[in-house]
Scaffold this motif. Structure first.
Motif, PDB file in Angstrom:
ATOM      1  N   GLY A  82       0.797  -1.217   0.000  1.00 32.21           N
ATOM      2  CA  GLY A  82       0.000   0.000   0.000  1.00 32.21           C
ATOM      3  C   GLY A  82       0.835   1.275   0.000  1.00 32.21           C
ATOM      4  O   GLY A  82       0.335   2.342  -0.334  1.00 32.21           O
ATOM      5  N   ARG A  83       2.077   1.185   0.381  1.00 33.78           N
ATOM      6  CA  ARG A  83       2.924   2.384   0.466  1.00 33.78           C
ATOM      7  C   ARG A  83       3.251   2.927  -0.919  1.00 33.78           C
ATOM      8  O   ARG A  83       3.328   4.138  -1.105  1.00 33.78           O
ATOM      9  CB  ARG A  83       4.209   2.056   1.236  1.00 33.78           C
ATOM     10  CG  ARG A  83       5.138   3.229   1.401  1.00 33.78           C
ATOM     11  CD  ARG A  83       4.531   4.300   2.309  1.00 33.78           C
ATOM     12  NE  ARG A  83       5.480   5.416   2.378  1.00 33.78           N
ATOM     13  CZ  ARG A  83       5.157   6.676   2.173  1.00 33.78           C
ATOM     14  NH1 ARG A  83       3.918   7.000   1.917  1.00 33.78           N
ATOM     15  NH2 ARG A  83       6.050   7.621   2.245  1.00 33.78           N
ATOM     16  N   GLN A  85       1.431   2.972  -3.661  1.00 27.62           N
ATOM     17  CA  GLN A  85       0.312   3.767  -4.175  1.00 27.62           C
ATOM     18  C   GLN A  85       0.208   5.090  -3.432  1.00 27.62           C
ATOM     19  O   GLN A  85      -0.045   6.136  -4.031  1.00 27.62           O
ATOM     20  CB  GLN A  85      -1.007   2.996  -4.067  1.00 27.62           C
ATOM     21  CG  GLN A  85      -2.191   3.738  -4.645  1.00 27.62           C
ATOM     22  CD  GLN A  85      -2.049   4.016  -6.137  1.00 27.62           C
ATOM     23  OE1 GLN A  85      -1.621   3.164  -6.892  1.00 27.62           O
ATOM     24  NE2 GLN A  85      -2.398   5.222  -6.556  1.00 27.62           N
TER      25      GLN A  85
END
Length: 111
Positions: A82-83, A85
């Protein structure tokens, strides 16, 4: 034999907008967080075009380039789920938007 007029220097607002367009094109074409020296080269070339003509815009470009170095760097340990994005959004939606806002402010002041 006519005289060729000297082109007027580009206004800071126009230059910032042009740099922002170039950066947006690079980011949109390179959405994957992976080693990408070509994307970094293109971003650095776009940032160099500004040549420190506006301190605020230059500061935002320094931030953007720093994030891009992580995003397009070879060190995968920075890529947490997720980092990637979130980092791309910070560059594209956050810093790029601030550059465009700065261009609009300067243009509204006659620059």
């Amino acid at each position: 034999m006519g005289i060729t007029p000297t082109p007027l220097p580009m206004k800071s607002s126009e230059l910032i907008s042009r740099v922002a367009d170039r950066i947006e094109a690079v980011l949109d074409a390179n959405r994957a967080s992976q080693a990408n020296p070509d994307a970094m080269s293109q971003l650095l070339a776009a940032a160099a075009e500004l040549k420190g003509s506006d301190p605020y815009a230059s500061g935002k470009l320094v931030e953007l380039i720093g994030k891009a170095q992580v995003f397009y760097g070879a060190r995968s340990r920075f890529r947490l789920p997720g980092r990637a994005q979130g980092l791309w959004n910070e560059m594209h939606e956050g810093l790029l938007d601030r550059l465009r806002m700065r261009a609009r402010v300067l243009a509204s002041q006659g620059d």
